[in-house]
Design a protein around this motif. Structure first.
Motif, mmCIF file in Angstrom:
data_model
loop_
_atom_site.group_PDB
_atom_site.id
_atom_site.type_symbol
_atom_site.label_atom_id
_atom_site.label_comp_id
_atom_site.label_asym_id
_atom_site.label_seq_id
_atom_site.Cartn_x
_atom_site.Cartn_y
_atom_site.Cartn_z
ATOM 1 N N SER A 635 3.738 5.084 -11.182
ATOM 2 C CA SER A 635 3.877 4.109 -12.360
ATOM 3 C C SER A 635 5.107 4.515 -13.362
ATOM 4 O O SER A 635 5.594 3.706 -14.088
ATOM 5 C CB SER A 635 2.490 4.288 -13.158
ATOM 6 N N PHE A 636 5.448 5.771 -13.335
ATOM 7 C CA PHE A 636 6.531 6.337 -14.364
ATOM 8 C C PHE A 636 7.628 6.086 -13.679
ATOM 9 O O PHE A 636 8.746 6.803 -14.216
ATOM 10 C CB PHE A 636 6.192 7.638 -14.720
ATOM 11 N N GLY A 637 7.850 5.263 -12.464
ATOM 12 C CA GLY A 637 9.349 5.150 -11.953
ATOM 13 C C GLY A 637 9.845 5.925 -11.386
ATOM 14 O O GLY A 637 11.263 6.012 -10.931
ATOM 15 N N TYR A 638 9.168 6.912 -10.598
ATOM 16 C CA TYR A 638 9.718 8.079 -9.618
ATOM 17 C C TYR A 638 10.163 7.285 -8.362
ATOM 18 O O TYR A 638 9.151 6.798 -7.709
ATOM 19 C CB TYR A 638 8.573 9.057 -9.380
ATOM 20 N N ALA A 639 11.249 7.118 -8.200
ATOM 21 C CA ALA A 639 11.902 6.337 -7.196
ATOM 22 C C ALA A 639 11.312 6.571 -5.969
ATOM 23 O O ALA A 639 10.908 5.897 -4.887
ATOM 24 C CB ALA A 639 13.602 6.369 -7.220
ATOM 25 N N LYS A 640 11.105 8.052 -5.353
ATOM 26 C CA LYS A 640 10.806 8.560 -3.994
ATOM 27 C C LYS A 640 9.437 7.995 -3.846
ATOM 28 O O LYS A 640 9.031 7.567 -2.740
ATOM 29 C CB LYS A 640 11.062 9.868 -4.021
ATOM 30 N N CYS A 641 8.588 8.079 -4.949
ATOM 31 C CA CYS A 641 6.980 7.710 -4.609
ATOM 32 C C CYS A 641 7.030 6.203 -4.540
ATOM 33 O O CYS A 641 6.319 5.777 -3.510
ATOM 34 C CB CYS A 641 6.510 7.846 -5.835
ATOM 35 N N GLN A 642 7.750 5.509 -5.145
ATOM 36 C CA GLN A 642 7.616 3.765 -5.204
ATOM 37 C C GLN A 642 8.278 3.454 -3.681
ATOM 38 O O GLN A 642 7.627 2.599 -3.102
ATOM 39 C CB GLN A 642 8.587 3.250 -6.099
ATOM 40 N N GLU A 643 9.410 4.048 -3.445
ATOM 41 C CA GLU A 643 9.931 3.635 -2.110
ATOM 42 C C GLU A 643 8.823 4.023 -0.799
ATOM 43 O O GLU A 643 8.699 3.403 -0.044
ATOM 44 C CB GLU A 643 11.187 4.548 -1.694
ATOM 45 N N GLU A 644 8.353 5.102 -0.842
ATOM 46 C CA GLU A 644 7.468 5.681 0.294
ATOM 47 C C GLU A 644 6.257 4.669 0.284
ATOM 48 O O GLU A 644 5.659 4.456 1.395
ATOM 49 C CB GLU A 644 7.174 7.108 0.161
ATOM 50 N N MET A 645 5.734 4.607 -0.655
ATOM 51 C CA MET A 645 4.299 3.841 -0.938
ATOM 52 C C MET A 645 4.572 2.265 -0.604
ATOM 53 O O MET A 645 3.806 1.598 0.207
ATOM 54 C CB MET A 645 3.731 3.809 -2.277
ATOM 55 N N CYS A 665 -1.533 0.889 -5.015
ATOM 56 C CA CYS A 665 -0.817 0.768 -6.416
ATOM 57 C C CYS A 665 0.697 1.430 -6.333
ATOM 58 O O CYS A 665 1.454 0.578 -7.005
ATOM 59 C CB CYS A 665 -1.500 1.705 -7.422
ATOM 60 N N GLY A 666 1.003 2.371 -5.751
ATOM 61 C CA GLY A 666 2.354 2.791 -5.820
ATOM 62 C C GLY A 666 3.294 1.731 -5.166
ATOM 63 O O GLY A 666 4.340 1.500 -5.376
ATOM 64 N N GLY A 667 2.848 1.205 -3.850
ATOM 65 C CA GLY A 667 3.294 0.286 -3.131
ATOM 66 C C GLY A 667 3.513 -1.069 -3.909
ATOM 67 O O GLY A 667 4.634 -1.826 -4.042
ATOM 68 N N MET A 668 2.660 -1.528 -4.714
ATOM 69 C CA MET A 668 2.761 -2.756 -5.357
ATOM 70 C C MET A 668 3.761 -2.624 -6.713
ATOM 71 O O MET A 668 4.046 -3.739 -7.139
ATOM 72 C CB MET A 668 1.367 -3.096 -6.117
ATOM 73 N N ARG A 669 4.079 -1.350 -6.993
ATOM 74 C CA ARG A 669 5.183 -1.287 -8.061
ATOM 75 C C ARG A 669 6.492 -1.862 -7.668
ATOM 76 O O ARG A 669 7.265 -2.527 -8.280
ATOM 77 C CB ARG A 669 5.623 0.383 -8.266
ATOM 78 N N ARG A 670 6.572 -2.172 -6.352
ATOM 79 C CA ARG A 670 7.971 -3.086 -5.679
ATOM 80 C C ARG A 670 7.372 -4.265 -4.654
ATOM 81 O O ARG A 670 8.126 -4.535 -3.880
ATOM 82 C CB ARG A 670 8.727 -2.008 -5.091
ATOM 83 N N GLY A 671 6.135 -4.388 -5.163
ATOM 84 C CA GLY A 671 5.425 -5.406 -4.217
ATOM 85 C C GLY A 671 5.621 -6.650 -4.262
ATOM 86 O O GLY A 671 6.340 -7.162 -5.512
ATOM 87 N N THR A 672 5.331 -7.625 -3.305
ATOM 88 C CA THR A 672 5.463 -9.040 -3.398
ATOM 89 C C THR A 672 4.156 -9.629 -3.435
ATOM 90 O O THR A 672 3.010 -8.990 -3.267
ATOM 91 C CB THR A 672 6.218 -9.519 -2.296
ATOM 92 N N MET A 695 -4.289 -3.811 -7.217
ATOM 93 C CA MET A 695 -3.458 -5.461 -7.429
ATOM 94 C C MET A 695 -2.740 -5.681 -8.610
ATOM 95 O O MET A 695 -1.821 -6.334 -8.772
ATOM 96 C CB MET A 695 -4.544 -6.292 -7.238
ATOM 97 N N ALA A 696 -3.058 -4.793 -9.660
ATOM 98 C CA ALA A 696 -2.415 -4.908 -11.190
ATOM 99 C C ALA A 696 -1.307 -4.073 -11.468
ATOM 100 O O ALA A 696 -0.812 -4.249 -12.568
ATOM 101 C CB ALA A 696 -3.116 -4.884 -12.203
ATOM 102 N N CYS A 697 -0.884 -3.365 -10.368
ATOM 103 C CA CYS A 697 0.433 -2.616 -10.629
ATOM 104 C C CYS A 697 1.549 -3.222 -10.316
ATOM 105 O O CYS A 697 2.461 -2.314 -10.421
ATOM 106 C CB CYS A 697 0.054 -1.115 -9.440
ATOM 107 N N THR A 698 1.748 -4.359 -10.018
ATOM 108 C CA THR A 698 2.920 -5.006 -9.586
ATOM 109 C C THR A 698 3.497 -5.269 -11.254
ATOM 110 O O THR A 698 3.075 -5.302 -12.084
ATOM 111 C CB THR A 698 2.407 -6.487 -9.365
ATOM 112 N N SER A 699 4.954 -5.264 -11.139
ATOM 113 C CA SER A 699 5.772 -5.693 -12.260
ATOM 114 C C SER A 699 6.344 -7.026 -12.188
ATOM 115 O O SER A 699 7.119 -7.393 -13.189
ATOM 116 C CB SER A 699 7.056 -4.772 -12.263
ATOM 117 N N ASP A 700 5.510 -7.929 -11.540
ATOM 118 C CA ASP A 700 5.694 -9.401 -11.264
ATOM 119 C C ASP A 700 4.984 -10.080 -12.160
ATOM 120 O O ASP A 700 3.646 -10.290 -12.022
ATOM 121 C CB ASP A 700 5.703 -9.717 -9.748
#
Length: 890
Positions: A635-645, A665-672, A695-700
């Motif tokens: 959630s704090f933008g740690y790129a490695k975490c977001q990419e892996e999840m 949640c980590g995956g939805m940071r970059r989710g569709t 489901m609310a972890c998206t930035s969309d």
């Protein structure tokens, strides 16, 4: 000092019997499944305390034949009149001649009524059962008579203080079983297709404690309990755990718990997670069924807490009349709950979880203008008691149990020490300063915000062994100074260890700084300050910095030691406070980005240490840590975490329950939207709240709007259960900065539906949580527009709430104007050395233009993967100057 065990026994001894008018009920209930009606025969034995010419009982919705009254010689009393008062839900029996004082009489009623389908009182509920591979619709009958529902089933003296024994007879179809508070004493044929079950008399209980069910479930016997459910495998964890809890409770305390009957019912047949009565507990399936392939360790823990409290409540059969002290009663039962579970599962560290999560949330809520009073008026029933009131009651009992005379808290009317706490909302803010020289070591304690006559204090100095289970003294005035000459050489001290007292502590600047120095420089002795106390220090440092009573730089200095922290609880406290700062820095991209980079650098060593996969040897807390810490890092933008999840989420494969929130949640940071609908399908299969949160972890923004609309819109594609609606609003609000804007605009657009659908308690929870995230003038204008949309009546009803919301926004704006520049300057002046994977030290300096410079040298990693920390020269000089003062104020 008195022990907790002795305190609880003193508490129990205060629960005495209350003389009552009715002494015995003999009730026979004959239900008809075909048309959902029933008939009942009720015989009530009464003792007349003084001569009376009429009796008033309660009845609602019953057709009652003229009652018959018999004296102790079984002779029918003549001249009996009968008056029905439908509006008052009463019936009156009048007598031509007075019933004699001290006379014993039997009242006999024949009644009929309707079995409702409203999940309240005596009701019918349908569920689907698979029989020989075929799905069948089946009906079960349940009785939840809390608190004034007994009158819907049989005429009675429906009063909380009337304690009587109940002997129940139930008629059921032969392919069903019946269950009640006590064991069956006999079964006989009623007619060709039905049987009649007679149950043993209960202990003296109030009418609402009577409970029964007619079900077609299977049963499983365990030591001390019988569990009924649709499928036998659903009973295993509940049965084993409740048996262990009852056994351990009776080992720890001289109490007796009779055999318990427990029913696990399909979710659609029960409104709340549990209905607990003496001898019979009914659970909602999703609240207690534990299967490793579906439930996480956090689910298991929550199930354990629910079941343990329900089982321990069986002990309250001795205390029903004690309504004025309900807060002490329920607080004590929760104390039992934690004590027993801590004995059964010491590695869960439940007390530490309580202090860093539930107690922290309570402290935040209790200063937000909400009146969290633990007093239960005599005309109120415990169902109005909120979770916050329960937690505050437990906090008081936890604190009072370490007083010299804890039993005194039972006497609400005369004990001033207890009253000073329970009659006030909020809590004291205690400032502790130190003035010392070669001779004296004076510590001054000052109460602020709220001054109480009984504030318990414990204090521990450096190199002194602390005892968090005892208070050194009780502060009975606004201010006091004490001389601690034996500890002149100590550089730091702490007060209110493990937050045993219900208050926060602020120190003078030098003591905060010395605490920070000790934690930063500690190697093997960091546990001189326990993990829980390190967590409390972080929480309080942020809190007072948010009030502008402490420079925010001291909070930042204090958390620098987290570079080597490996215990979950200080990290978790930091996560909670970092989330607040991130929210306060919203709309200032430079400062927020720098802080987020700094925050993740502090704890990034844990990403490799904890790992993103499960380990068969890890502890309960290790597994919880992974979910909480790594999900936060995403959630704090740690790129490695977001990419892996995101890669794991997009693969569409199965995910272990203990990894779901992290991956989802980590995956939805970059989710569709496709990922969102995948999670929606997962939620529909499991019903788990962690998936709703994810489901609310998206930035969309569009996905968030699409999601939050379902909170009030029944026609939305996302169909939410009623009890999930507020949680989804909170998830969107907490999920991202964009979620704040979406939630605020939603509250404005759908205000009318929100006010209609939700309770005032839910509305207050939603808007207070929202206000903590609002930091700008446009935010305030939107809130003002919401207020203008209220009717005059609603403005009165919600006046206190929106005054609190406005004050919170103003405080947030004030903090931003005072601290954003300071934080950015401090971050620019400090650089962090981290240990990168593969043993490379990577130094990252956060610069003013938000770029980073990185240099790398290969060096062996420290043992255990812990990170080194390098403090800037400027900060080091500040620390050095602090240490050389020979006489100062701390």
């Amino acid at each position: 000092m008195i022990s907790l065990t002795l305190f609880l026994l003193l508490l129990a001894s205060a629960w005495s019997d209350n003389s009552t008018l009715p002494t015995e009920y003999h009730i026979t209930i004959v239900p008809e499944f075909s048309d959902l009606t029933f008939t009942s025969e009720t015989r009530i034995t009464i003792v007349v305390q003084e001569a009376v010419s009429r009796l008033t009982l309660n009845s609602r919705g019953l057709e009652i034949q003229d009652p018959k009254v018999y004296n102790s010689a079984a002779e029918e009393i003549t001249g009996v009149g009968f008056i029905r008062e439908t509006e008052n839900e009463t019936i009156e029996i009048t007598f031509a001649s007075d019933l004699e004082e001290d006379g014993i009489y039997d009242l006999v009623f024949q009644a009929s009524g309707t079995i409702n389908e409203n999940y309240d009182g005596f009701y019918a509920a349908n569920y689907t059962k698979t029989v020989s591979g075929q799905k069948q619709e089946r009906t079960i009958l349940l009785a939840n008579l809390k608190y004034y529902k007994a009158r819907q089933v049989f005429p009675c003296f429906d009063d909380l203080t009337h304690l009587s024994t109940y002997t129940l007879t139930l008629v059921r179809p032969n392919d069903y079983i019946s269950v009640s508070n006590t064991a069956k004493t006999s079964t006989a044929d009623y007619d060709t297709n039905r049987s009649k079950d007679v149950f043993a008399p209960t202990d003296p209980i109030p009418p609402y404690e009577l409970s029964f069910a007619i079900i077609d479930f299977v049963k499983e016997e365990f030591d001390g309990t019988t569990v009924y459910s649709v499928a036998k495998e659903d009973t295993q964890y509940v049965g084993e755990l409740s048996s262990q809890v009852a056994q351990k409770f009776q080992e720890l305390y001289p109490v007796k718990i009779n055999r318990i009957h427990q029913i696990v019912v399909p979710d659609n047949t029960l409104v709340t997670n549990v209905v607990d009565n003496i001898g019979l507990i009914i659970y909602k399936e999703s609240a207690v069924v534990y299967k490793e392939i579906r439930e996480s360790v956090e689910d298991k823990q929550e199930i354990a807490k629910l079941v343990a409290l329900s089982v321990i409540k069986q002990y309250q059969r001795e205390s029903f009349e004690w309504w004025p002290n309900y807060w002490a009663k329920i607080g004590t039962l929760v104390s039992y709950q934690y004590e027993v579970l801590d004995q059964l599962h010491p590695t869960w560290r439940l007390y530490e979880q309580f202090v860093t999560e539930e107690l922290l949330s309570l402290l935040e809520e209790d200063v937000d203008g909400r009146d969290i009073s633990v007093l239960l008026p005599e005309d109120q029933t415990p169902d109005v008691f909120t979770k916050s009131q329960l937690l505050k009651s437990f906090s008081f009992v936890r604190m009072f149990s370490h007083f010299p005379s804890p039993g005194d808290i039972l006497d609400d009317e005369t004990n001033a020490a207890a009253l000073s706490w329970i009659e006030n909302k909020g809590y004291p803010l205690v400032t502790v300063t130190r003035t010392f020289n070669e001779v004296d070591n004076n510590i001054t304690f000052v109460q602020g915000n709220l001054v109480l006559r009984s504030l318990p204090v414990n204090i521990v100095f450096e190199n002194q062994e602390g005892d968090s289970n005892n208070f050194d003294f009780v502060l009975d005035r606004s201010e006091i100074m004490s001389n601690y000459r034996d500890y002149i050489s100590s550089s730091w001290f702490t007060v209110n260890l493990e937050r045993l007292g219900y208050y926060r502590v602020n120190y003078g600047t030098p003591n905060w700084r010395n605490l920070a120095m000790f934690l930063i420089n500690s190697r093997n002795d960091i546990d001189t300050i326990s993990p829980l106390n390190r967590a409390v220090l972080i929480e309080d440092a942020f809190y007072f910095s948010h009030l502008d009573r402490l420079p925010v730089t001291l909070y930042l200095e204090l958390i620098l030691h987290l570079k080597r922290e490996t215990d979950f609880f200080p990290i978790y406290a930091f996560i909670k406070t970092a989330n607040r700062i991130k929210s306060l820095l919203y709309l200032t991209s430079s400062a927020q980005t720098k802080f987020m980079t700094f925050a993740t650098r502090l704890v990034e060593h844990l990403y490799e240490n904890i790992g993103t996969s499960l380990n068969s040897t890890e502890s309960h807390i290790d597994t919880l840590s992974r979910t909480k810490i790594l999900t936060w890092m995403c959630s704090f933008g740690y790129a490695k975490c977001q990419e892996e999840m995101h890669a794991l989420l997009s693969s569409g494969g199965s995910t272990h329950p203990d990894l779901q929130e992290l991956v989802f949640c980590g995956g939805m940071r970059r989710g569709t939207l496709e990922n969102f609908h995948f999670l929606l399908d997962q939620h529909m299969q499991s019903g788990k709240k962690r998936i709703l949160r994810s489901m609310a972890c998206t930035s969309d923004t569009e996905i968030l709007r699409y999601y939050i609309t379902a909170v009030v819109d029944e026609s939305a594609i996302v169909h939410l259960k009623e009890h999930d609606r507020v949680d989804v609003f909170m998830a969107v609000l907490e999920g991202s900065d964009l979620g704040v804007e979406v939630a605020l605009n939603f509250a404005k657009q759908y205000l009318e539906q929100i006010l209609i659908r939700f309770t005032q308690e839910d509305i207050e929870r939603m808007f207070i949580a929202l206000s903590r995230k609002l930091i700008s003038e446009p935010h305030q204008k939107t809130i003002n527009a919401i207020i203008e949309c209220l009717t005059d009546e609603q403005k009165v009803q919600y006046g206190d709430l929106f005054r609190t919301v406005t004050n919170t926004i103003n405080n947030n704006k004030k903090w931003r104007s005072s601290n954003i520049g300071t934080i950015e300057t401090w971050l620019d002046a400090n650089e962090i050395t981290t240990v990168a994977p593969g043993g490379e030290n990577t130094t990252t300096t956060v610069t003013a233009n938000n770029s980073t410079t990185t240099s790398t040298t290969t060096t062996p990693s420290p043992g255990g993967g812990a990170a080194d920390l390098r403090i800037s020269y400027t900060l080091f000089v500040v620390f050095l100057l602090t240490c050389i003062f020979s006489s100062t104020q701390i």
